[in-house]
Design a protein around this motif. Structure first.
Motif, PDB file in Angstrom:
ATOM      1  N   MET A   1      33.815 -99.675 -38.677  1.00  0.00           N
ATOM      2  CA  MET A   1      33.840 -99.174 -37.307  1.00  0.00           C
ATOM      3  C   MET A   1      32.447 -99.307 -36.681  1.00  0.00           C
ATOM      4  SD  MET A   1      36.783 -98.423 -36.243  1.00  0.00           S
ATOM      5  CE  MET A   1      38.429 -97.883 -36.652  1.00  0.00           C
ATOM      6  N   PHE A   2      32.206 -98.581 -35.595  1.00  0.00           N
ATOM      7  CA  PHE A   2      30.953 -98.734 -34.856  1.00  0.00           C
ATOM      8  C   PHE A   2      30.171 -97.434 -34.915  1.00  0.00           C
ATOM      9  CE2 PHE A   2      33.880-101.870 -33.367  1.00  0.00           C
ATOM     10  CZ  PHE A   2      33.100-103.001 -33.198  1.00  0.00           C
ATOM     11  N   TYR A   3      29.077 -97.466 -35.679  1.00  0.00           N
ATOM     12  CA  TYR A   3      28.306 -96.270 -35.925  1.00  0.00           C
ATOM     13  C   TYR A   3      26.880 -96.350 -35.377  1.00  0.00           C
ATOM     14  CZ  TYR A   3      32.174 -95.491 -39.143  1.00  0.00           C
ATOM     15  OH  TYR A   3      33.430 -95.335 -39.690  1.00  0.00           O
ATOM     16  N   LYS A   4      26.575 -97.440 -34.677  1.00  0.00           N
ATOM     17  CA  LYS A   4      25.256 -97.573 -34.073  1.00  0.00           C
ATOM     18  C   LYS A   4      25.411 -98.154 -32.673  1.00  0.00           C
ATOM     19  CE  LYS A   4      22.734 -97.997 -38.424  1.00  0.00           C
ATOM     20  NZ  LYS A   4      21.804 -98.792 -39.261  1.00  0.00           N
ATOM     21  N   LEU A   5      24.682 -97.570 -31.727  1.00  0.00           N
ATOM     22  CA  LEU A   5      24.727 -97.991 -30.333  1.00  0.00           C
ATOM     23  C   LEU A   5      23.300 -98.185 -29.830  1.00  0.00           C
ATOM     24  CD1 LEU A   5      27.297 -95.300 -29.093  1.00  0.00           C
ATOM     25  CD2 LEU A   5      27.822 -97.675 -29.684  1.00  0.00           C
ATOM     26  N   SER A   6      23.188 -98.689 -28.612  1.00  0.00           N
ATOM     27  CA  SER A   6      21.869 -98.860 -28.005  1.00  0.00           C
ATOM     28  C   SER A   6      21.933 -98.462 -26.538  1.00  0.00           C
ATOM     29  CB  SER A   6      21.417-100.323 -28.134  1.00  0.00           C
ATOM     30  OG  SER A   6      20.108-100.493 -27.605  1.00  0.00           O
ATOM     31  N   ASN A   7      20.865 -97.835 -26.070  1.00  0.00           N
ATOM     32  CA  ASN A   7      20.747 -97.503 -24.650  1.00  0.00           C
ATOM     33  C   ASN A   7      19.292 -97.663 -24.232  1.00  0.00           C
ATOM     34  OD1 ASN A   7      20.885 -96.594 -22.056  1.00  0.00           O
ATOM     35  ND2 ASN A   7      21.299 -94.455 -22.567  1.00  0.00           N
ATOM     36  N   THR A   8      18.979 -98.800 -23.633  1.00  0.00           N
ATOM     37  CA  THR A   8      17.601 -99.092 -23.233  1.00  0.00           C
ATOM     38  C   THR A   8      17.385 -98.958 -21.730  1.00  0.00           C
ATOM     39  OG1 THR A   8      18.104-101.462 -23.056  1.00  0.00           O
ATOM     40  CG2 THR A   8      17.292-100.665 -25.183  1.00  0.00           C
TER      41      THR A   8
ATOM     42  N   GLY B   1      24.588 -93.176 -35.498  1.00  0.00           N
ATOM     43  CA  GLY B   1      25.644 -92.179 -35.604  1.00  0.00           C
ATOM     44  C   GLY B   1      25.669 -91.421 -36.907  1.00  0.00           C
ATOM     45  N   PHE B   2      24.971 -91.926 -37.934  1.00  0.00           N
ATOM     46  CA  PHE B   2      24.941 -91.226 -39.211  1.00  0.00           C
ATOM     47  C   PHE B   2      23.987 -90.037 -39.186  1.00  0.00           C
ATOM     48  CE2 PHE B   2      26.271 -95.567 -40.530  1.00  0.00           C
ATOM     49  CZ  PHE B   2      27.533 -95.226 -40.972  1.00  0.00           C
ATOM     50  N   LYS B   3      23.246 -89.922 -38.097  1.00  0.00           N
ATOM     51  CA  LYS B   3      22.403 -88.751 -37.880  1.00  0.00           C
ATOM     52  C   LYS B   3      23.016 -87.921 -36.754  1.00  0.00           C
ATOM     53  CE  LYS B   3      18.146 -91.216 -39.069  1.00  0.00           C
ATOM     54  NZ  LYS B   3      16.782 -91.587 -38.595  1.00  0.00           N
TER      55      LYS B   3
ATOM     56  N   ILE C   1      26.563 -84.516 -28.294  1.00  0.00           N
ATOM     57  CA  ILE C   1      26.301 -84.862 -29.686  1.00  0.00           C
ATOM     58  C   ILE C   1      27.376 -85.841 -30.144  1.00  0.00           C
ATOM     59  CG2 ILE C   1      26.081 -83.985 -32.041  1.00  0.00           C
ATOM     60  CD1 ILE C   1      25.237 -81.293 -30.779  1.00  0.00           C
ATOM     61  N   TRP C   2      26.962 -86.974 -30.687  1.00  0.00           N
ATOM     62  CA  TRP C   2      27.913 -87.999 -31.105  1.00  0.00           C
ATOM     63  C   TRP C   2      28.577 -87.575 -32.408  1.00  0.00           C
ATOM     64  CZ3 TRP C   2      26.479 -93.735 -32.584  1.00  0.00           C
ATOM     65  CH2 TRP C   2      27.657 -94.478 -32.668  1.00  0.00           C
TER      66      TRP C   2
ATOM     67  N   PHE D   1      30.835 -81.484 -41.361  1.00  0.00           N
ATOM     68  CA  PHE D   1      32.121 -81.912 -40.817  1.00  0.00           C
ATOM     69  C   PHE D   1      32.248 -83.423 -40.845  1.00  0.00           C
ATOM     70  CE2 PHE D   1      35.179 -83.012 -37.534  1.00  0.00           C
ATOM     71  CZ  PHE D   1      36.205 -82.117 -37.794  1.00  0.00           C
ATOM     72  N   GLN D   2      31.174 -84.142 -40.503  1.00  0.00           N
ATOM     73  CA  GLN D   2      31.246 -85.606 -40.468  1.00  0.00           C
ATOM     74  C   GLN D   2      31.434 -86.200 -41.864  1.00  0.00           C
ATOM     75  OE1 GLN D   2      31.654 -87.028 -37.592  1.00  0.00           O
ATOM     76  NE2 GLN D   2      31.300 -85.062 -36.595  1.00  0.00           N
ATOM     77  N   ASN D   3      30.898 -85.518 -42.879  1.00  0.00           N
ATOM     78  CA  ASN D   3      31.100 -85.997 -44.243  1.00  0.00           C
ATOM     79  C   ASN D   3      32.546 -85.830 -44.686  1.00  0.00           C
ATOM     80  OD1 ASN D   3      28.476 -86.853 -44.687  1.00  0.00           O
ATOM     81  ND2 ASN D   3      27.802 -84.906 -45.550  1.00  0.00           N
ATOM     82  N   VAL D   4      33.210 -84.826 -44.144  1.00  0.00           N
ATOM     83  CA  VAL D   4      34.607 -84.575 -44.505  1.00  0.00           C
ATOM     84  C   VAL D   4      35.547 -85.381 -43.621  1.00  0.00           C
ATOM     85  CG1 VAL D   4      36.420 -82.806 -44.592  1.00  0.00           C
ATOM     86  CG2 VAL D   4      34.107 -82.273 -45.388  1.00  0.00           C
TER      87      VAL D   4
END
Length: 230
Positions: A1-8, A36-38, A57-58, A72-75
């Motif tokens: 899936m998509f777990y990283k984004l960018s906003n410049t 997104g992992f943080k 919060i993502w 929660f995200q780990n579960v």
């Protein structure tokens, strides 16, 4: 899936693009890599306040959740949701009907596997304009908002540079943003998915250091040439 984004994008450019104002303008900072992992914030426009830009919060959390975000995200990782799940999940369907948002980015990342090696690609629009991605959000008891991005079937362009799966973020075109934020329970999400697939996107490979956690550097979005890649 998509777990990283960018906003410049700059604050001014975002406000002009979306005809909306930041609620907390002094807090805004552009970010070439939103991980997104943080527990990171992304900027959203909600159906409640369509002319206001707020942080969220993502990673979607239940309204009454009081424990740590990471637990929660780990579960149950809620950074992404497939738009097909909206048809089969009552909780998500209720969320879709009442709490929709636009998630503001300037690009996202895909991965291409060739001869056992993974290469990252950066995807963006021709003029690197801000992009609005379809999202769902929730407001916690403490007032913080959490959100998730919706993904749908990838178009041919994305499939050519993303051969790990066949999904892409569901992008809401500028002319459809107002409709996405309307509180209508009978909205046809398939029409948004079709419009998303028709958006003109561009992409190029970037340095493989992208895959190393906690590394953010000034040139990370610059194109890098690899032999025999799309």
């Amino acid at each position: 899936m998509f777990y990283k984004l960018s906003n410049t994008a700059s604050k001014e450019r975002i406000e002009k693009e979306f005809n909306a104002k930041f609620k907390y303008p002094n807090l805004y900072e552009s970010n070439p890599l939103i991980n997104g992992f943080k527990e990171e914030s992304i900027y959203i426009i909600t159906d409640e306040m369509p002319h206001q830009i707020v942080p969220g919060i993502w990673g979607l959390l239940p309204k009454d959740f009081e424990d740590d975000w990471i637990i929660f995200q780990n579960v149950n990782n809620t950074l992404n949701f497939d738009e097909d799940m909206l048809q089969n999940d009552d909780t998500l369907n209720n969320q879709f009907c009442s709490k929709r948002c636009l998630i503001i980015i300037t690009g996202f990342f895909t991965s291409y596997i060739k001869n056992g090696t993974i290469y990252p690609y950066y995807v963006y629009t021709k003029l690197n304009n801000p992009i609005s991605v379809a999202g769902l959000y929730n407001k916690l008891n403490d007032g913080f908002k959490t959100c998730t991005i919706l993904v749908s079937e990838a178009n041919n362009f994305i499939r050519n540079i993303h051969n790990i799966n066949v999904k892409m973020p569901l992008i809401i075109p500028k002319e459809a943003r107002e409709n996405w934020l309307k509180n209508e329970s009978n909205m046809d999400i398939e029409s948004f998915a079709k419009a998303s697939n028709e958006i003109d996107l561009h992409a190029h490979p970037i340095a493989k250091e992208f895959f190393k956690n906690d590394i953010v550097f000034e040139s990370m979005l610059d194109p890098v040439r690899y032999k025999d890649l799309p």
